[in-house]
Scaffold this active site. Structure first.
Site, short mmCIF file in Angstrom:
data_model
loop_
_atom_site.label_atom_id
_atom_site.label_comp_id
_atom_site.label_asym_id
_atom_site.label_seq_id
_atom_site.Cartn_x
_atom_site.Cartn_y
_atom_site.Cartn_z
N TYR A 159 27.41 -1.17 1.73
CA TYR A 159 28.05 -0.10 0.95
C TYR A 159 29.01 0.72 1.81
CZ TYR A 159 24.23 -1.00 -2.40
OH TYR A 159 23.34 -1.58 -3.26
N PRO A 161 8.81 6.34 -5.29
CA PRO A 161 9.10 7.15 -6.47
C PRO A 161 9.81 6.33 -7.55
CG PRO A 161 9.68 8.33 -4.45
CD PRO A 161 9.38 6.92 -4.06
N LYS A 173 19.32 -2.47 3.11
CA LYS A 173 19.31 -3.92 2.88
C LYS A 173 20.04 -4.68 3.98
CE LYS A 173 19.65 -2.65 -1.99
NZ LYS A 173 20.34 -1.34 -1.87
N LYS A 185 3.82 3.89 -1.35
CA LYS A 185 4.24 4.33 -2.68
C LYS A 185 5.75 4.51 -2.73
CE LYS A 185 -0.12 6.74 -3.68
NZ LYS A 185 -0.58 5.77 -4.68
N ASP A 237 18.50 4.90 -2.32
CA ASP A 237 18.73 3.46 -2.20
C ASP A 237 20.07 3.22 -1.52
OD1 ASP A 237 17.85 0.60 -3.20
OD2 ASP A 237 20.01 0.78 -3.56
N GLY A 256 15.16 6.83 -8.23
CA GLY A 256 15.85 7.03 -6.97
C GLY A 256 17.33 7.25 -7.20
N LEU A 257 18.03 7.66 -6.16
CA LEU A 257 19.47 7.83 -6.23
C LEU A 257 20.14 6.57 -5.69
CD1 LEU A 257 21.91 9.81 -6.74
CD2 LEU A 257 21.84 10.22 -4.27
N GLY A 258 20.89 5.88 -6.52
CA GLY A 258 21.68 4.76 -6.06
C GLY A 258 22.92 5.24 -5.33
N GLY A 301 0.79 -1.22 0.00
CA GLY A 301 0.00 0.00 0.00
C GLY A 301 0.82 1.27 0.00
N HIS A 346 19.40 -8.57 0.98
CA HIS A 346 20.27 -8.13 -0.11
C HIS A 346 20.59 -9.24 -1.11
CE1 HIS A 346 23.55 -4.88 -0.95
NE2 HIS A 346 23.13 -5.43 -2.07
#
Length: 319
Positions: A51, A16, A80, A14, A46, A19-21, A12, A113
């Site tokens: 990372y 966008p 993740k 939302k 994201d 996105g920016l990785g 339910g 992940h």
């Protein structure tokens, strides 16, 4: 959330469509990249524990909120669960570590992940004595069950998976879901169109998010003779026709196919380009030309020592 194009999860909530990785965004660069992206209008970020840059991203988010650029509820943050936290008792620990890094009370989308469990308490990329990735036997169904508890606890709003094949997703579905699989994040670009997996996920009401949508030419393990997506003559020709960049054409191809794109960039000019893909449309012929570039060329198979010996390695299957 903004009037920017979005998709609605089975949960339910939302998300966008762009996105920016932040994979490969270096410490010292990623904070500025997040802030410039938010100023441009990005509301979807994201991230991932592995990372190694969540703390800097969290600080940038805090500064943007403190400056009045956005409110927390305006932002959609994905992160993740790493492979060394797959045991049920450790899933909440992995989630809390990311929450602490990011300075958040909840995560909008939390993903497993990889379906690959790794040995715990030996770093993020544990190795065996013979130099292979040190995989262990924890079924991802155990991990998923604990992920569902995180939603009940309010630590994340939606949950999903990343790098799962269709058989692995079906195994989760067959468990009976307390909370839906909102997302499968996988590699998709014109070089790996992933059409069968994309259609499978759509049939199960699972939103697909594409990482490396521009081919990740900056990946550290790229070989000199690897193809470079952004230099494909056919794509450059289509780009010239629309007065757009090659990257914009590729991202537009993706959103027209029905998935979310998360291109990584630390350049403000490139971020702006990647965001401006909703003022033109590719026709059927152009879509087919790009689709015809598929060569099942996957840039992210497993970027450290091999994990092919794991029964949970996802890419043994066709899709």
């Amino acid at each position: 959330m903004s009037a920017f194009p979005e998709q609605t999860f089975a949960s339910g909530y939302k998300i966008p469509c762009v996105g920016l990785g932040t994979w490969k965004s270096k410490p010292g660069e990623v904070g500025a990249a997040v802030k410039s992206a938010i100023r441009i209008g990005y509301r979807h970020l994201d991230c991932a524990l592995v990372y190694g840059n969540e703390k800097e991203i969290g600080q940038a988010i805090k500064e943007c909120i403190d400056e009045g650029l956005v409110k927390r509820e305006d932002l959609f943050i994905t992160t993740k669960l790493w492979n060394t936290y797959h045991r049920a008792a450790r899933v909440a620990e992995g989630c809390q570590e990311s929450l602490d890094n990011l300075g958040l009370d909840y995560i909008d989308l939390y993903l497993i992940h990889w379906p690959l469990p790794l040995r715990e308490n030996a770093g993020l990329f544990p190795l065996t004595e013979d130099g292979l990735t040190d995989v262990i036997d924890i079924d991802f169904t155990e991990t998923w069950t604990a992920m569902q508890d995180l939603v009940d606890q309010g630590l994340c709003r939606s949950i999903g998976v990343s790098n799962f094949n269709s058989k692995q997703i079906q195994r989760l579905i067959d468990l009976g879901l307390k909370h839906p699989i909102s997302c499968n994040q996988v590699e998709i670009s014109p070089y790996i169109s992933n059409e069968k997996l994309l259609q499978f996920c759509k049939s199960k009401d699972i939103t697909v998010v594409a990482y490396s949508p521009l081919g990740s030419a900056d990946r550290p393990w790229a070989k000199p003779d690897d193809p470079v997506l952004l230099e494909e003559p056919a794509i450059l020709k289509i780009a010239a026709r629309h007065k757009k960049s090659a990257g914009q054409v590729i991202l537009r191809w993706g959103v027209q196919r029905g998935y979310i794109v998360i291109p990584k960039s630390v350049s403000e000019a490139r971020q702006k380009q990647n965001f401006e893909i909703f003022d033109f449309t590719l026709d059927d012929e152009e879509m087919n030309v790009i689709h015809g570039m598929n060569r099942n060329f996957r840039v992210c198979v497993w970027n450290r020592a091999g994990a092919y010996h794991s029964p949970y390695y996802p890419f043994h299957e066709e899709f």
